[in-house]
Design an enzyme around this catalytic site. Structure first.
Site, PDB file in Angstrom:
ATOM      1  N   GLY A 199     123.175  15.044 -40.968  1.00 27.11           N
ATOM      2  CA  GLY A 199     122.964  15.140 -39.524  1.00 27.11           C
ATOM      3  C   GLY A 199     121.591  14.631 -39.128  1.00 27.11           C
ATOM      4  O   GLY A 199     120.701  15.410 -38.776  1.00 27.11           O
ATOM      5  N   TYR A 200     121.403  13.334 -39.216  1.00 22.74           N
ATOM      6  CA  TYR A 200     120.124  12.721 -38.837  1.00 22.74           C
ATOM      7  C   TYR A 200     120.244  11.983 -37.498  1.00 22.74           C
ATOM      8  O   TYR A 200     119.673  12.380 -36.504  1.00 22.74           O
ATOM      9  CB  TYR A 200     119.672  11.741 -39.927  1.00 22.74           C
ATOM     10  CG  TYR A 200     118.804  12.345 -41.014  1.00 22.74           C
ATOM     11  CD1 TYR A 200     118.927  13.679 -41.386  1.00 22.74           C
ATOM     12  CD2 TYR A 200     117.876  11.565 -41.695  1.00 22.74           C
ATOM     13  CE1 TYR A 200     118.146  14.222 -42.384  1.00 22.74           C
ATOM     14  CE2 TYR A 200     117.070  12.099 -42.706  1.00 22.74           C
ATOM     15  CZ  TYR A 200     117.215  13.424 -43.051  1.00 22.74           C
ATOM     16  OH  TYR A 200     116.432  13.954 -44.036  1.00 22.74           O
ATOM     17  N   THR A 241     128.673   9.988 -41.487  1.00 27.35           N
ATOM     18  CA  THR A 241     129.636   9.575 -42.506  1.00 27.35           C
ATOM     19  C   THR A 241     130.249  10.785 -43.196  1.00 27.35           C
ATOM     20  O   THR A 241     129.539  11.672 -43.663  1.00 27.35           O
ATOM     21  CB  THR A 241     128.942   8.682 -43.547  1.00 27.35           C
ATOM     22  OG1 THR A 241     128.362   7.561 -42.888  1.00 27.35           O
ATOM     23  CG2 THR A 241     129.942   8.190 -44.590  1.00 27.35           C
ATOM     24  N   GLU A 280     117.478   8.148 -50.587  1.00 30.16           N
ATOM     25  CA  GLU A 280     118.618   7.401 -50.050  1.00 30.16           C
ATOM     26  C   GLU A 280     118.399   5.898 -50.240  1.00 30.16           C
ATOM     27  O   GLU A 280     119.293   5.184 -50.683  1.00 30.16           O
ATOM     28  CB  GLU A 280     118.809   7.712 -48.571  1.00 30.16           C
ATOM     29  CG  GLU A 280     119.983   6.951 -47.948  1.00 30.16           C
ATOM     30  CD  GLU A 280     120.135   7.209 -46.459  1.00 30.16           C
ATOM     31  OE1 GLU A 280     119.263   7.892 -45.887  1.00 30.16           O
ATOM     32  OE2 GLU A 280     121.125   6.721 -45.879  1.00 30.16           O
ATOM     33  N   ASN A 319     116.625  -2.564 -41.174  1.00 30.60           N
ATOM     34  CA  ASN A 319     115.713  -3.449 -41.899  1.00 30.60           C
ATOM     35  C   ASN A 319     114.504  -3.829 -41.055  1.00 30.60           C
ATOM     36  O   ASN A 319     113.416  -4.069 -41.597  1.00 30.60           O
ATOM     37  CB  ASN A 319     116.462  -4.696 -42.359  1.00 30.60           C
ATOM     38  CG  ASN A 319     117.345  -4.416 -43.567  1.00 30.60           C
ATOM     39  OD1 ASN A 319     117.563  -3.264 -43.924  1.00 30.60           O
ATOM     40  ND2 ASN A 319     117.842  -5.463 -44.196  1.00 30.60           N
ATOM     41  N   GLU A 320     114.670  -3.893 -39.733  1.00 31.89           N
ATOM     42  CA  GLU A 320     113.521  -4.193 -38.875  1.00 31.89           C
ATOM     43  C   GLU A 320     112.453  -3.098 -39.007  1.00 31.89           C
ATOM     44  O   GLU A 320     111.251  -3.387 -39.107  1.00 31.89           O
ATOM     45  CB  GLU A 320     113.981  -4.314 -37.409  1.00 31.89           C
ATOM     46  CG  GLU A 320     114.804  -5.556 -37.105  1.00 31.89           C
ATOM     47  CD  GLU A 320     116.267  -5.417 -37.546  1.00 31.89           C
ATOM     48  OE1 GLU A 320     116.661  -4.327 -38.001  1.00 31.89           O
ATOM     49  OE2 GLU A 320     116.999  -6.420 -37.422  1.00 31.89           O
TER      50      GLU A 320
END
Length: 398
Positions: free
Chosen positions: A127-128, A161, A244, A384-385
């Site tokens: 839950g982020y 997910t 992660e 990625n940014e």
């Protein structure tokens, strides 16, 4: 830095290969080789086999159920598992919240949660991210208000997910609105069966139900499930994110995909010969192999640094960027080679509700499914940014 394996490490590699040959279920291997999706019952069966062997949590300390392997052994193990076609198990319990609990949790939390994570009794989700708080995670608004021995949680998490399969969710919640936004966040474990939690499916571009939006309406979460100290959750959140991102490289799985691409090219006719002999294909394959080799050596350097107690920092960010870019370019190469075979039934065959056989060579299965899902790879786990911003700030001081 010595990147060669020692005799003991080669012996360990042979041990893993032999055990996999005898214990990885043939039906799961067939599904993986055909590019089919594996569901919770498949993964849970495989998890229990690994747990019985004591190989379910390679990075965990021995006292909590880990095998006591060196970083190099863990690399060998992950590589051999992937090359044998073994699927990745969900990372949320084993690689993400488990290390947070044994590092920052209290003794009661360790005794209750860790064995259940290893056995697969509890499946977790993360839950982020929230609507409006993805890459700028610290702007999250889901609030936990103190009420006696509990918190009352209200808000929403998104792109969650596996929430539809999960028993528990680890959540970042706002427990203080004053001060810097990173300072008022806490790390809270919540039972998904708690009244007030609603899981709403989100069907993504490949037609699959993988992610969800989770709503919390006056959810009562016991304070005994708070990890560490209130308002210091940002520290635990960053620790988890490094774990992660370390797992995103997945060199072994990329080698396995490359092997499927080669097999498919060997079977595909092209201008009176085989695609595998065509110059354009060989150039693309060579470029991919070089990029994969560079990623593998980066991971080995990272492991070598761990051996010397070098504290890794931005290496995880750098590997996340490189690995996800390679994942996307490999899926593009795969779908170009699979050609028409990748279009007709993949979206149906790889999701529940159809038993249609694949069209074309088995090795073409899942090409479109993976290509579409892989579009998210440069976004999830921190875009990625944002990773490039972190690298520039830490390494280049700009």
């Amino acid at each position: 830095m010595d990147l060669s394996f020692t005799p003991d490490e080669i012996a360990f590699q042979n041990e893993v290969r032999a055990w996999m040959a005898d214990n990885f279920p043939a039906d799961l291997r067939t599904k993986v080789e055909a590019g089919e999706k594996l569901y919770k019952p498949d993964l849970l069966r495989w998890q229990k086999i690994l747990a019985a062997k004591g190989w379910i949590a390679p990075a965990w300390p021995v006292e909590y159920g880990g095998p006591g392997w060196t970083p190099t052994q863990r690399y060998i193990y992950a590589n051999e598992m992937a090359l044998a076609g073994a699927p990745d198990l969900p990372a949320f319990g084993l690689k993400m919240v488990g290390p947070v609990i044994y590092t920052y949790g209290n003794e009661a939390q360790k005794a209750h949660f860790l064995p259940r994570i290893l056995s697969g009794e509890d499946w977790w989700c993360q839950g982020y991210s929230e609507p409006g708080s993805g890459s700028d995670l610290a702007s999250l608004k889901t609030k936990a208000v103190s009420d006696g021995d509990d918190y009352i949680v209200n808000g929403s998490k998104i792109w969650t997910t596996g929430a539809h399969d999960a028993d528990w969710i680890f959540c970042l919640v706002r427990t203080d609105d004053t001060g810097k936004k990173q300072e008022g966040i806490s790390f809270l474990l919540i039972d998904m069966k708690t009244p007030g939690i609603e899981v709403s499916p989100l069907i993504i571009i490949n037609g699959d139900h993988t992610v969800n939006q989770v709503f919390f309406t006056d959810v009562r979460a016991p304070k005994k499930n708070l990890i560490g100290k209130e308002n210091e959750g940002w520290t635990y959140a960053k620790f988890l994110l490094v774990n992660e991102r370390n797992g995103i490289a997945q060199v072994g799985h990329k080698k396995h995909t490359l092997r499927r691409i080669r097999k498919l090219a060997d079977k595909t006719d092209m201008n009176g010969g085989k695609l595998a002999d065509e110059a354009g294909y060989q150039r693309r394959l060579a470029e991919t192999e070089v990029a994969l080799m560079a990623l593998e050596y980066s991971e080995l350097r990272f492991l070598s640094g761990q051996k010397t107690e070098h504290a890794p920092g931005t290496e995880a960010n750098m590997m996340k960027v490189a690995a996800t870019q390679l994942q996307q370019s490999m899926s593009e190469l795969f779908i170009e080679i699979a050609g028409y075979y990748s279009f007709p039934y993949d979206g149906f065959r790889d999701t529940k509700g159809s038993n249609e056989p694949p069209v074309g060579p088995t090795e073409a299965g899942g090409a479109m499914f993976d290509f579409l899902y892989g579009r998210a790879a440069t976004i999830y786990g921190g875009s990625n940014e944002i990773q490039r911003d972190v690298i520039a700030k830490v390494l280049l001081s700009i």
